[in-house]
Every structure is written in C-alpha cells, then in structure tokens.
Design an enzyme around this catalytic site. Structure first.
Site, PDB file in Angstrom:
ATOM      1  CG  ASP A  32      25.597  47.228  38.240  1.00 15.45           C
ATOM      2  OD1 ASP A  32      25.362  47.342  37.029  1.00 15.45           O
ATOM      3  OD2 ASP A  32      24.812  47.595  39.137  1.00 15.45           O
ATOM      4  NE  ARG A  42      37.684  38.557  40.454  1.00 16.56           N
ATOM      5  CZ  ARG A  42      36.597  37.834  40.685  1.00 16.56           C
ATOM      6  NH1 ARG A  42      36.684  36.699  41.349  1.00 16.56           N
ATOM      7  NH2 ARG A  42      35.429  38.246  40.255  1.00 16.56           N
ATOM      8  CE  LYS A  64      21.627  48.401  50.546  1.00 17.16           C
ATOM      9  NZ  LYS A  64      20.878  48.253  49.402  1.00 17.16           N
ATOM     10  CG  HIS A  87      22.457  54.953  47.240  1.00 14.38           C
ATOM     11  ND1 HIS A  87      22.322  53.594  47.310  1.00 14.38           N
ATOM     12  CD2 HIS A  87      21.364  55.408  46.588  1.00 14.38           C
ATOM     13  CE1 HIS A  87      21.196  53.251  46.731  1.00 14.38           C
ATOM     14  NE2 HIS A  87      20.589  54.318  46.279  1.00 14.38           N
ATOM     15  CD  GLU A 121      14.011  48.792  43.704  1.00 11.14           C
ATOM     16  OE1 GLU A 121      15.001  48.888  42.985  1.00 11.14           O
ATOM     17  OE2 GLU A 121      13.919  47.975  44.629  1.00 11.14           O
ATOM     18  CG  HIS A 179      17.930  52.274  50.916  1.00 11.21           C
ATOM     19  ND1 HIS A 179      19.219  52.702  51.093  1.00 11.21           N
ATOM     20  CD2 HIS A 179      17.959  51.478  49.816  1.00 11.21           C
ATOM     21  CE1 HIS A 179      19.988  52.186  50.142  1.00 11.21           C
ATOM     22  NE2 HIS A 179      19.247  51.447  49.362  1.00 11.21           N
ATOM     23  CE  LYS A 186      15.185  44.251  43.974  1.00 13.53           C
ATOM     24  NZ  LYS A 186      15.599  45.558  43.440  1.00 13.53           N
TER      25      LYS A 186
HETATM   26  N1  LIG Z   1      25.193  47.971  41.848  1.00 13.80           N
HETATM   27  C1  LIG Z   1      24.517  48.823  42.583  1.00 13.80           C
HETATM   28  O1  LIG Z   1      23.693  49.590  42.085  1.00 13.80           O
HETATM   29  C2  LIG Z   1      24.744  48.890  44.068  1.00 13.80           C
HETATM   30  C3  LIG Z   1      23.920  49.734  44.835  1.00 13.80           C
HETATM   31  C4  LIG Z   1      24.150  49.842  46.188  1.00 13.80           C
HETATM   32  C5  LIG Z   1      25.173  49.120  46.774  1.00 13.80           C
HETATM   33  N2  LIG Z   1      25.933  48.281  46.016  1.00 13.80           N
HETATM   34  C6  LIG Z   1      27.012  47.542  46.671  1.00 13.80           C
HETATM   35  O2  LIG Z   1      28.230  47.890  46.038  1.00 13.80           O
HETATM   36  C7  LIG Z   1      29.095  46.768  45.977  1.00 13.80           C
HETATM   37  C8  LIG Z   1      29.454  46.492  44.529  1.00 13.80           C
HETATM   38  O3  LIG Z   1      28.259  46.207  43.831  1.00 13.80           O
HETATM   39  P1  LIG Z   1      28.273  45.808  42.294  1.00 13.80           P
HETATM   40  O4  LIG Z   1      26.870  45.699  41.891  1.00 13.80           O
HETATM   41  O5  LIG Z   1      29.174  46.701  41.554  1.00 13.80           O
HETATM   42  O6  LIG Z   1      28.926  44.368  42.371  1.00 13.80           O
HETATM   43  P2  LIG Z   1      29.427  43.463  41.173  1.00 13.80           P
HETATM   44  O7  LIG Z   1      29.270  44.157  39.875  1.00 13.80           O
HETATM   45  O8  LIG Z   1      28.816  42.125  41.364  1.00 13.80           O
HETATM   46  O9  LIG Z   1      30.981  43.279  41.557  1.00 13.80           O
HETATM   47  C9  LIG Z   1      31.914  44.339  41.505  1.00 13.80           C
HETATM   48  C10 LIG Z   1      33.262  43.797  41.118  1.00 13.80           C
HETATM   49  O10 LIG Z   1      33.775  43.020  42.170  1.00 13.80           O
HETATM   50  C11 LIG Z   1      34.698  42.063  41.645  1.00 13.80           C
HETATM   51  N3  LIG Z   1      34.493  40.746  42.264  1.00 13.80           N
HETATM   52  C12 LIG Z   1      35.359  40.082  43.025  1.00 13.80           C
HETATM   53  N4  LIG Z   1      34.905  38.928  43.456  1.00 13.80           N
HETATM   54  C13 LIG Z   1      33.690  38.815  42.973  1.00 13.80           C
HETATM   55  C14 LIG Z   1      32.694  37.833  43.083  1.00 13.80           C
HETATM   56  N5  LIG Z   1      32.868  36.723  43.803  1.00 13.80           N
HETATM   57  N6  LIG Z   1      31.547  38.053  42.433  1.00 13.80           N
HETATM   58  C15 LIG Z   1      31.358  39.188  41.727  1.00 13.80           C
HETATM   59  N7  LIG Z   1      32.305  40.135  41.594  1.00 13.80           N
HETATM   60  C16 LIG Z   1      33.434  39.961  42.216  1.00 13.80           C
HETATM   61  C17 LIG Z   1      34.478  42.038  40.145  1.00 13.80           C
HETATM   62  O11 LIG Z   1      35.585  42.673  39.542  1.00 13.80           O
HETATM   63  P3  LIG Z   1      36.861  41.807  39.097  1.00 13.80           P
HETATM   64  O12 LIG Z   1      36.367  40.512  38.560  1.00 13.80           O
HETATM   65  O13 LIG Z   1      37.551  42.659  38.075  1.00 13.80           O
HETATM   66  O14 LIG Z   1      37.658  41.650  40.328  1.00 13.80           O
HETATM   67  C18 LIG Z   1      33.250  42.865  39.921  1.00 13.80           C
HETATM   68  O15 LIG Z   1      33.275  43.573  38.711  1.00 13.80           O
HETATM   69  C19 LIG Z   1      28.349  45.618  46.648  1.00 13.80           C
HETATM   70  O16 LIG Z   1      28.734  45.556  47.985  1.00 13.80           O
HETATM   71  C20 LIG Z   1      26.893  46.043  46.526  1.00 13.80           C
HETATM   72  O17 LIG Z   1      26.095  45.482  47.533  1.00 13.80           O
HETATM   73  C21 LIG Z   1      25.733  48.162  44.682  1.00 13.80           C
END
Ligand SMILES: NC(=O)c1ccc[n+]([C@@H]2O[C@H](COP(=O)([O-])OP(=O)(O)OC[C@H]3O[C@@H](n4cnc5c(N)ncnc54)[C@H](OP(=O)(O)O)[C@@H]3O)[C@@H](O)[C@H]2O)c1
Length: 512
Positions: A49, A79, A181, A211, A249, A273, A369
């Site tokens: 995401d 993966r 974070k 961020h 939010e 934040h 939220k």
């Molecule tokens: N999303 C936001 O807006 C946001 C904002 C601030 C901070 N963050 C931080 O940024 C990081 C990534 O956030 P995200 O929202 O992008 O996370 P996400 O979509 O849940 O996961 C990112 C990727 O990590 C891999 N992954 C590996 N093991 C996983 C597991 N057990 N569960 C889920 N995914 C797994 C997956 O890719 P593969 O399956 O291809 O390996 C997945 O597409 C986190 O630490 C989050 O706290 C996110």
C-alpha cells in the site's frame, strides 16, 4: 469544519468573515539542494500500500522534476512472483491513481525504464543472494558505485530480518537504510530493533521516517516561528495561554484492521506524528536548520515533555455513524478487528512541557479516526491582559488573540485580533486575517514523500528521526499505554467522546 469560535467563520462569537491580506502571488518553485549521487533504490514490500500510494508516485514526480540522481534505478522486491514488466504496469497504475501530476509519456518512459523487480521472501538467505546479484548487475551497467538506498516498506515486524539479510551479503559501504514508522511497538522493542539494525548499519546510515516531517506545512511552523520577529517574541507561556493540536481523519481503519488492533491511536499517531508537531511548536530556536542542531533542539524539547499522566488521557473508539453523508460501521465491525476490541481509535491528551518557556501551559492534543471532518490544525490562544487593561470593559466577552495554523486540508494561517467597530460607541469585535497557501501561491507543494525520498537519496538526515528521539517518544507515551483507562465510544462522524471535554477546562476544544 469549524464551530462558532473559528476566526474564519461567522460572527456568533464576535468574529466576522475572513479577509485575505496577502495578495495572490506566483512564485517559482526553488530547489536549493544538490542532486543526490548516483545510486540504486531497493524497495522491500514494493507491492504494498505504501509503495503504491506514496513511494512510486513520489518517485515519478521527482523524476518529472529532474531531481532524481543520474544514473538511478528502482528495484522492487517482494514475494509476489512479478517480473520487471509486471512491476512497471503496477507502478504506472499507482502513478495514474495517486500522483499529484498526470502522467507525461516522455517522463514516464524514462522513469519506467529504470524500474526492476526481484521476487523473493524475507527469511531465506538465498533470496538476498539473488537480490544482491541483480543489484550487482545493475551497478555494473549503470555505474552507481555500489551506493544503495534500501527502503523497508513492509510490516515493521520484518525490518530486522530484512536488514540482517542485507548485512549477510556484503559490507554496506556507502549504502543507507530507510525504516518506516512505527519504529517498534514500545521502548523495549524499539531498542531491540535498533540493536538489530546497527549490526549492519551505523546511525548515520539509518533513516527513520515520520512522514509528517516531510510536509511543507510542518516545516512552515519553524519559518512562522523563527522568521517572524512578531511571532517569535510572543512564543512562550508568558503570552500564550494554551495550544490545541487536532489531527482528525474521516477514514476508518480501512483494510489495516489487523495492524491497527496491535497499535491504536496512541502508538500509531501520538507517539509519532503528534509529538513531532508538538516539538516543532515548542522547541527552542536551533543554532542551524540542518542536521544535528535541529535534531538536538527537538530532542531537548522532548526531554522536557512530561511523560503522560494517565489521568490526562482520554481514549475513544468509533461506533456506527454517518461520515460525510455515508453510513459507516463501528470499529468492532471492521475486518480483522475483535468484536470486543478495546483498541482506541481516538486519543485526547493534556500534555505539559516542563521548561522555562512552557511551564504551566496546557497542550491539548487529540487525534481520531471517523471524525466529523478531515483536518489537521493548531490553535494558539493568547492570554488576555485582564483587569487594569485600557479596554478591560469593552473586551469582556470578545475573544482574545488567536493564531490558527491549518496544516490540512486547506493549509494556511489565520490570526484573530480585536478591532473597533465602526460607530460612536466603544464596542469591538474580533476579526481574522487569513493567509491561504492555495490562494497565495499558484503552485502545488511537493508531497511529503518527495521531500523525504530526495533527502534520503542525498543522505540529508535532518528530517529523519534519531534513535534518541524515537526512544524518548516511547517513554512519553509509556504511562498511558501501561494504564490505558476506559474506552469511550463515540459515533462516527463526530468530534470524539464527550469524556475528552474533561481535559480542557477552563478552555474548550476549538472544533466540537
Ligand atoms: N500504507 C501507508 O499509508 C503507511 C503510512 C505510514 C507508514 N506505513 C508503514 O509502511 C510500511 C508498509 O506499509 P504498507 O501499508 O505498504 O504495508 P502492506 O501493504 O501491508 O505490506 C507491504 C508489503 O509487504 C509484504 N509483506 C511481507 N510480509 C507480509 C505480511 N506478513 N503481511 C503483509 N505484507 C507482507 C507484501 O509484499 P509481498 O507479499 O510481495 O512480499 C506487502 O505488499 C509499514 O511499516 C507501515 O507501518 C504505511
């Protein structure tokens, strides 16, 4: 948005509609930084995401503005059994959906040619070998001199594993790592993650992201405070009675219920934040803007923030309600959320900064939220001189000076002050002066992630969190996490539980 005490609103409390005093202007966007050196950017969790909504669009915009290094390439890792072509299609969709700019085909083609993908998991050594080999191949064709920026954009429980996998391959040399974070779940886990990461990278190589620090509007707080003598001279408890910080939010937990259940608003928002916003609002003037002095000033301020007294904290959880005209389910009905969950989706805190500048000034902070409106704003209430004042009688009931700094959705600043009403009598009103970024500048600010990615690529650590700051933030919230107190339900689409009103007397929440 707004209630009767908003200086931008109607006259219910003596406040008349706004007048823009800053003439609309058009300024070129200046980027004073040197371009980052050639390197590869490796994104772990590239299908996720964060990569989709933030990182890939930010990179595209930097490419569009000619700000990325040359040579440069992005290597996605995860993966998902993708190849380079799949990743490029995914990236294009992400940019189409989330970029602040539309795709320009010439820029896109050039950017897309630098996107690559490696499939692998996070706990098998051979996968890191495969990745390292691919990076080595790219380095030999692109001549990026072994400089790599590794970006951990996976769930944080994988960070230590990823860094260990990187470290097992080779000395990290001029490379760096970005950690998203949350950095840990509490003080002990933050320290343990730090120990694990430092087995491979040294502190100057570690870039911890919050961020909010990449937002133009947050950086403007320092400009507002320290570039304006008018403001700098009043910025203390001598003139300021209290401050409010609201980060509201309208979204719920979306598809992140599983993560949110383990975090809650205190860990997810306040520890990161809100404490950063508080630090920017209250820290002493740093000797310099860059690097260590700014981070030292922030660290010193957080040292002075009193760890939260649980009686100064109110937690809430949203229930079914109507947000912006749409019915929404309660938190406990969300996907991956326990039906008896006691995780807070709202926190209000009365915080105190125990130093000479701020002793005795309450800082009322809240975040939630499914609130009534999406808004991030700071309200600064100034003290009324009170009895003996020249206009003591005429000012009775007429609001005193107030500064409002809105960070989103309509960034700007307004200052409310009293003026004499036209006429023969002595009556006065409080009127606002409002500066709106959108009206004054005909340019769109860069996204926070553009700023942060560019700085990480350039090795400028100013806007990133130092480990001592992360740990201090966990110490501040620790008492409230240890003794979480009751959870107060609130209907979605409101300003949170009424129990939060107990924190404010003799003041009131500005938005309610
Ligand atoms: N999303 C936001 O807006 C946001 C904002 C601030 C901070 N963050 C931080 O940024 C990081 C990534 O956030 P995200 O929202 O992008 O996370 P996400 O979509 O849940 O996961 C990112 C990727 O990590 C891999 N992954 C590996 N093991 C996983 C597991 N057990 N569960 C889920 N995914 C797994 C997956 O890719 P593969 O399956 O291809 O390996 C997945 O597409 C986190 O630490 C989050 O706290 C996110």
């Amino acid at each position: 948005m707004g209630d009767s005490t908003d200086p931008g609103k109607g006259p219910a409390c003596g406040v008349r509609p706004a007048e823009i005093i800053c003439p609309p202007a058009r300024y070129p966007r200046g980027v004073s930084k040197a371009p980052p050196p050639p390197q590869l950017l490796v994104i772990f969790g590239a299908s996720g995401d964060l990569a989709r909504r933030k990182l890939l669009p930010a990179l595209y915009n930097l490419a569009h503005d000619g700000l990325l290094p040359t040579p440069f390439a992005v290597v996605g890792y995860g993966r998902k059994a993708w190849d380079d072509a799949n990743f490029r299609i995914h990236a294009r969709r992400a940019v189409e959906e989330f970029s602040r700019r539309r795709i320009d085909e010439v820029h896109w083609q050039r950017f897309a040619e630098g996107l690559f993908y490696v499939t692998g998991d996070y706990n098998t050594g051979v996968c890191y070998e495969t990745l390292d080999r691919r990076l080595g191949q790219l380095e030999s064709t692109l001549h990026t001199l072994g400089r790599r920026l590794y970006y951990c954009a996976t769930p944080s429980k994988l960070f230590a594993l990823i860094v260990e996998g990187i470290g097992a391959q080779r000395a990290t040399g001029p490379s760096r790592v970005v950690l998203e974070k949350p950095i840990g779940h509490d003080l002990a886990s933050a320290r343990s993650l730090d120990r694990a990461v430092r087995r491979t990278f040294s502190e100057p190589q570690i870039f911890r992201i919050d961020h909010y620090l990449g937002k133009d509007t947050l950086q403007n707080i320092l400009v507002f405070r320290f570039a304006n003598p008018l403001i700098e001279r009043i910025w203390s408890g001598e003139a300021i009675e209290h401050m409010q910080v609201t980060v509201a939010e309208t979204l719920g937990v979306e598809h992140r219920g599983g993560y949110y259940e383990t975090a809650g608003a205190m860990r997810d928002m306040v520890q990161s934040h809100l404490l950063q916003v508080l630090a920017y609002l209250t820290m002493e003037r740093p000797a310099r803007l860059g690097g260590a002095p700014l981070r030292d000033a922030k660290a010193a301020l957080l040292d002075a923030v009193r760890p939260f007294d649980p009686t100064d904290v109110v937690r809430g959880q949203y229930q079914w309600g109507v947000v912006e005209g749409h019915e929404v389910p309660g938190y406990r009905e969300e996907e991956d959320v326990a039906s008896d969950s006691s995780t807070e989706t709202y926190v209000a805190v009365r915080a105190w900064v125990d130093n000479d500048r701020w002793r005795g000034v309450p800082f009322l902070m809240r975040t939630g939220k499914r609130m009534a409106h999406r808004v991030t704003e700071v309200v600064v209430e100034l003290r009324d001189p009170g009895a003996g004042h020249l206009f003591a009688e005429a000012v009775a009931g007429v609001p005193c000076n107030r500064i409002m700094i809105q960070l989103q959705p309509d960034p700007g600043i307004s200052i409310a002050f009293r003026v004499k009403e036209p006429g023969l009598g002595p009556d006065m009103q409080t009127v606002p002066m409002r500066f709106s970024y959108g009206t004054a500048f005909a340019v769109e600010p860069p996204e926070a992630y553009e700023h942060l990615l560019l700085d990480a690529l350039a090795g400028d650590e100013t806007l990133f969190l130092r480990e001592d700051v992360v740990e201090r933030a966990w110490e501040i919230v620790a008492p409230a996490i240890r003794e979480p107190g009751a959870i107060h339900p609130y209907p979605a689409g409101t300003w949170g539980p009424s129990a939060a009103d107990q924190l404010t007397p003799p003041h009131k929440w500005h938005l309610r």
